[in-house]
Design an enzyme around this catalytic site. Structure first.
Site, PDB file in Angstrom:
ATOM      1  N   GLY A  61       8.800 -27.775   1.822  1.00  0.00           N
ATOM      2  CA  GLY A  61       9.705 -27.502   0.723  1.00  0.00           C
ATOM      3  C   GLY A  61       9.706 -28.659  -0.255  1.00  0.00           C
ATOM      4  O   GLY A  61       9.707 -28.472  -1.470  1.00  0.00           O
ATOM      5  N   ALA A  62       9.692 -29.871   0.289  1.00  0.00           N
ATOM      6  CA  ALA A  62       9.680 -31.074  -0.537  1.00  0.00           C
ATOM      7  C   ALA A  62       9.369 -32.256   0.363  1.00  0.00           C
ATOM      8  O   ALA A  62       9.334 -32.140   1.584  1.00  0.00           O
ATOM      9  CB  ALA A  62      11.019 -31.269  -1.241  1.00  0.00           C
ATOM     10  N   MET A  63       9.150 -33.431  -0.255  1.00  0.00           N
ATOM     11  CA  MET A  63       8.878 -34.667   0.479  1.00  0.00           C
ATOM     12  C   MET A  63       9.637 -35.801  -0.180  1.00  0.00           C
ATOM     13  O   MET A  63       9.581 -35.979  -1.389  1.00  0.00           O
ATOM     14  CB  MET A  63       7.375 -34.966   0.498  1.00  0.00           C
ATOM     15  CG  MET A  63       7.015 -36.234   1.248  1.00  0.00           C
ATOM     16  SD  MET A  63       7.435 -36.117   3.011  1.00  0.00           S
ATOM     17  CE  MET A  63       7.435 -37.860   3.455  1.00  0.00           C
ATOM     18  N   GLU A  64      10.304 -36.599   0.647  1.00  0.00           N
ATOM     19  CA  GLU A  64      11.308 -37.545   0.184  1.00  0.00           C
ATOM     20  C   GLU A  64      10.759 -38.868  -0.316  1.00  0.00           C
ATOM     21  O   GLU A  64      11.441 -39.903  -0.242  1.00  0.00           O
ATOM     22  CB  GLU A  64      12.293 -37.831   1.324  1.00  0.00           C
ATOM     23  CG  GLU A  64      11.685 -38.527   2.541  1.00  0.00           C
ATOM     24  CD  GLU A  64      11.202 -37.595   3.637  1.00  0.00           C
ATOM     25  OE1 GLU A  64      11.078 -38.033   4.791  1.00  0.00           O
ATOM     26  OE2 GLU A  64      10.966 -36.411   3.314  1.00  0.00           O
ATOM     27  N   GLU A 106      16.557 -33.959  -0.013  1.00  0.00           N
ATOM     28  CA  GLU A 106      15.605 -35.036  -0.296  1.00  0.00           C
ATOM     29  C   GLU A 106      16.322 -36.297  -0.783  1.00  0.00           C
ATOM     30  O   GLU A 106      15.890 -37.413  -0.493  1.00  0.00           O
ATOM     31  CB  GLU A 106      14.577 -34.577  -1.326  1.00  0.00           C
ATOM     32  CG  GLU A 106      13.780 -33.357  -0.915  1.00  0.00           C
ATOM     33  CD  GLU A 106      13.199 -33.449   0.487  1.00  0.00           C
ATOM     34  OE1 GLU A 106      12.692 -34.534   0.854  1.00  0.00           O
ATOM     35  OE2 GLU A 106      13.235 -32.446   1.216  1.00  0.00           O
ATOM     36  N   HIS A 162      17.600 -38.242   2.093  1.00  0.00           N
ATOM     37  CA  HIS A 162      16.512 -39.001   2.720  1.00  0.00           C
ATOM     38  C   HIS A 162      16.329 -40.392   2.107  1.00  0.00           C
ATOM     39  O   HIS A 162      15.743 -41.266   2.750  1.00  0.00           O
ATOM     40  CB  HIS A 162      15.195 -38.252   2.554  1.00  0.00           C
ATOM     41  CG  HIS A 162      14.883 -37.283   3.646  1.00  0.00           C
ATOM     42  ND1 HIS A 162      14.938 -37.624   4.978  1.00  0.00           N
ATOM     43  CD2 HIS A 162      14.482 -35.992   3.598  1.00  0.00           C
ATOM     44  CE1 HIS A 162      14.585 -36.576   5.708  1.00  0.00           C
ATOM     45  NE2 HIS A 162      14.320 -35.573   4.890  1.00  0.00           N
TER      46      HIS A 162
END
Length: 843
Positions: free
Chosen positions: A270-273, A305, A308
């Site tokens: 979905g996403a990366m922090e 995110e 994070h």
């Protein structure tokens, strides 16, 4: 060109013991990466690492997964390139202070890992982004690739002059086509990133409570520019509200400089922090009409995110066993943050979507504890990156807050952040911080909740003998049944509520349920619901006689959390073969049209279509059951206001369950649409895919594709082509799934989703055997996330009983790659559950 060494096409995953030794030996002082991104076919990467060694004279290795290794020097002397094997280069004769310089040729990826290259079919522009998570960093720069060897990073990037280049710190153009990025604080290798290309950007500024600004940026491919303009205000509003909340809650200001959010193509997660430059899948920039529930889901990802930046980026786990320290906390805090300070309350979404995902994982053969999984290497840790790490862990944190109090929970977190800022920590460090804040008994809590697997079952029974006050009230007994063989002795802080036949709440009792049953006194009720507030992690049962009451109780609209608990109980009972799928379908179809929450309606209609009228239904009953789902979806559609979100949810479900090619073709032509429905690109493709899968005009895919040249359209077309009930179409799709392909990872996934359709078994039956015979070979050309996801999506989940033997034979292969083994193991479990239900209720 300098002389070069060629590496092995396969790579060795880092062992935990190797990571521990390397961490004892090394301290990384600084890393500089020079990249030349001006060529389309490949790129060059030169990395300079300055590091200290605690034991001069010792040896270690550096991770480098390039195409060619051109040169390597350690303290000015040449390193023997012949030692480069399986992504590692040995380093010997270390000194107390060292400088390592490595240069080589690197390959762009098409699988969403390493430095990914995407050519937008809409305008032929090239876009890059880097995903370094779990073994992927060395695919674009040399490094000591493990979470606890942090380093400040400087990137010197050469790129085409019209590009934008972003990364983990302020990005500065030092001359035309040359950029420098310097991270303000040490980073772990797995969240180092780069975003480069002719991205279109929108900027804003967040000002904190002290008046200090943080520059904000949103970035997309140029072809999505108009859609970003339409969505930017909402995304900036959520971002600012989350910053306010986290600054206030954590007591530490966001430390990583600018805050960019890049929406990039073909993104697996979905996403990366990544600190300072979070990457998201670009489908969050809606190119078609979106519902409030979909915007709420996006808000949750933005909040996740951002959380994070503290959980994971400020304080990072030492080894992948403590991945939950990142994901569970971000999951919990995101839902809490959005519910408390944005316009998007998210706990209903958490219950019906996220907990369902985690529940399926926790009941599968691959279940594992939340923490302390003993992952021997990074690759095996990746197999535990699932709904347990996210949703189960977040649910346990809700329980922990009930156990220790919110004040102790947050005070301990602040102490944890202050103590371990910009460093690494373990579970024991966090438990110690909570203990210092006043918590007691955490070691036992962690042992029972975090280090065991599986789900307890909580059930309620009316007492056999009621006392003299039975006319006004009743006595009930609530029991906890641990999963077989686990030995877990967990305590659940829950509420039990009673409802009359029309959903009116009669009373509620708060209990702590442990080993011994709890006796409660409530006003006489038709239905007793344990965990009515959806506060714990357990399967819920309220007696076999209760199923028939559910439609009338749900029609009275009890609290949202209670409705989520009831719907999840239905799904669990079907999966466990405790509830006839036909009965479950009657409950869903009788109640869902009156459900207030769109996210619940969408989730349960999908479950009804795919499971109750699909894999869990006998073949002879499927047409009639799908017709029931379709009638329910159409009822939702027709009852909704024109132009409302509910109407859109109903229309999507109506398309997905339709078997009327005439109506579908009319809709595609713009005729006979319900008032308030306007065909946008995503609805056009939804209708097109359904027509293709029902065997309609085979040329329709290309006609629609001619009008929509976007990357999203390419993905839809791949799914539609694979879904055609035609032997030639299936064989072409099979080649994509089991052979190296030039298609993007998203197109491969879509091809898998369209392949094994329940009503096409006569066409796909020969491929069931081929799946188990051939899927293992895909590990020779796919890795990591792409390997696991493609094999999972391709699994013939609706196959016959004969497939079980094929699956068990495949699982006996010792050479099966870990991501494929997990896909087959979990798919086999789901297939076995479906077969059990079909055999128990054959009509």
């Amino acid at each position: 060109m300098p002389s070069a060494a060629s590496g092995s096409p396969t790579h060795t995953s880092l062992l935990r013991t190797e990571a521990e030794r390397r961490a004892r030996l090394l301290t990384v002082r600084d890393t500089t990466v020079e990249l030349d991104l001006t060529e389309p076919a490949s790129f060059t990467s030169t990395t300079t690492i300055s590091f200290d060694c605690t034991e001069p004279g010792e040896s270690t290795f550096v991770d480098f997964k390039g195409v060619e290794l051109w040169s390597a020097t350690l303290n000015g002397r040449l390193v023997d390139l012949a030692g480069w094997r399986r992504g590692r280069l040995p380093l010997s004769g270390l000194e107390s202070q060292n400088t390592l310089v490595i240069s080589g040729l690197m390959a762009y990826s098409s699988d969403g890992e390493g430095l990914h290259r995407h050519v937008d079919p809409a305008d032929k522009q090239t876009y890059l982004y880097a995903m370094s998570f779990l073994d992927a960093g060395p695919r674009w720069f040399a490094c000591f690739d493990q979470p606890d060897l942090k380093s400040p990073y400087t990137f010197e990037v050469r790129a085409p002059e019209d590009w934008t280049v972003l990364g983990n710190g302020p990005s500065r153009r030092i001359s035309p086509g040359r950029w420098r990025i310097r991270s303000p604080h040490p980073l772990s290798t797995y969240f180092v990133t780069l975003v480069a290309g002719p991205y279109l950007s929108v900027h804003d500024t967040y000002v904190d409570g002290e008046g200090e600004p943080i520059r904000l940026g949103l970035h997309v491919r140029a072809s999505l520019g108009e859609h970003l303009e339409a969505e930017a205000a909402d995304m900036f509003a959520v971002t600012k509200e989350c910053f306010d909340y986290y600054h206030r809650t954590f007591g530490i200001r966001y430390p990583f400089g600018d805050y960019h959010q890049a929406f990039v193509p073909d993104f697996n997660a979905g996403a990366m922090e990544n600190p300072g430059c979070v990457t998201f899948r670009d489908t969050f920039v809606f190119r078609a009409r979106a519902t409030e529930a979909e915007r709420a889901s996006r808000a949750g990802v933005i909040a996740h995110e951002m959380a994070h930046q503290w959980f994971g980026d400020l304080v990072t786990m030492r080894w992948w066993d403590d991945l939950w320290l990142n994901e569970s906390f971000a999951e919990y805090m995101a839902h809490r943050c959005c519910t408390e300070v944005t316009r998007y309350p998210l706990w209903t979404e958490f219950g019906i979507v996220r907990k369902s995902w985690g529940s399926a994982a926790d009941q599968s053969p691959s279940t594992h504890p939340v923490a302390g999984n003993g992952s021997v290497d990074a690759e095996s840790a990746l197999q535990d990156f699932d709904g347990i790490s996210y949703a189960k862990g977040a649910a346990l944190l809700k329980q922990l807050v009930a156990f220790v109090s919110d004040e102790v929970f947050l005070s301990g977190l602040r102490h944890y952040f202050e103590t371990h800022a910009f460093a690494n920590a373990e579970l024991a460090d966090l438990l110690g911080a909570w203990t210092d804040a006043g918590a007691v008994g955490l070691d036992e809590w962690a042992a029972q909740w975090l280090r065991t697997s599986g789900m307890d079952t909580i059930l309620v029974e009316r007492a056999a003998e009621q006392g003299p006050a039975s006319a006004a009230g009743e006595v009930a007994v609530v029991r906890r049944v641990p999963p077989a063989g686990s030995g877990a002795d967990r305590t659940h802080a829950i509420e039990v509520a009673g409802f009359d036949p029309y959903g009116a709440e009669q009373g509620r009792a708060a209990i702590r349920l442990g080993t011994s049953p709890e006796t409660i006194h409530l006003p006489r009720s038709a239905l007793l619901v344990p965990d009515a507030g959806d506060d714990t992690w357990a399967k819920i049962r309220f007696g076999e006689d209760a199923w028939a009451l559910l439609p009338s109780v749900l029609s009275g609209r009890p609290p949202a959390a209670t409705r989520v608990v009831v719907y999840n109980a239905i799904r669990d009972a079907v999966r466990d073969a405790e509830l006839d799928p036909a009965t479950a379908l009657d409950v869903v179809c009788s109640s869902i049209a009156g459900e207030p929450a769109d996210v619940v309606v969408a989730a349960m209609l999908r479950f009804a279509r795919e499971s109750l009228a699909g894999r869990y239904a006998p073949a002879a009953a499927r047409a009639a059951r799908l017709a029931s789902v379709h009638a329910t979806a159409r009822a939702v559609l027709l009852a909704a206001g024109a132009g409302s979100d509910r109407q859109l949810v109903g229309f999507r479900a109506t398309i997905a369950s339709s078997e009327d090619l005439g109506e579908l073709n009319a809709w595609l032509a713009g005729a006979d649409l319900p008032p308030g429905i306007r065909l946008d690109p995503e609805l056009i493709w939804a209708v097109t895919e359904r027509i293709a899968m029902l065997g309609g005009d085979p040329d329709i895919i290309d006609r629609v594709l001619t009008a929509d040249r976007s990357a999203s359209a390419q993905v839809h077309a791949a799914r539609a082509r694979a879904g055609r009930p035609d032997p030639a179409a299936k064989e072409a799709a099979w080649q994509i799934l089991t052979r190296p392909s030039e298609l993007s990872a998203y197109e491969v996934y879509a091809t898998a989703e369209g392949f094994f359709l329940p009503w096409q078994q006569s066409v796909t039956e020969p491929y069931v055997r081929r799946y188990f015979a051939e899927i293992g070979e895909t590990a020779t050309f796919r890795t990591g996330w792409a390997l696991g996801r493609a094999s999972m999506l391709t699994f013939p989940i609706d196959a016959s009983a004969q497939a079980l033997g094929l699956a068990e034979t495949a699982l006996s292969r010792p050479d099966l790659a870990a991501p494929i083994r997990r896909s087959i193991a979990d798919g086999t479990d789901e297939l076995r559950r479906a077969l059990t239900a079909r055999s128990r209720w054959p009509a």
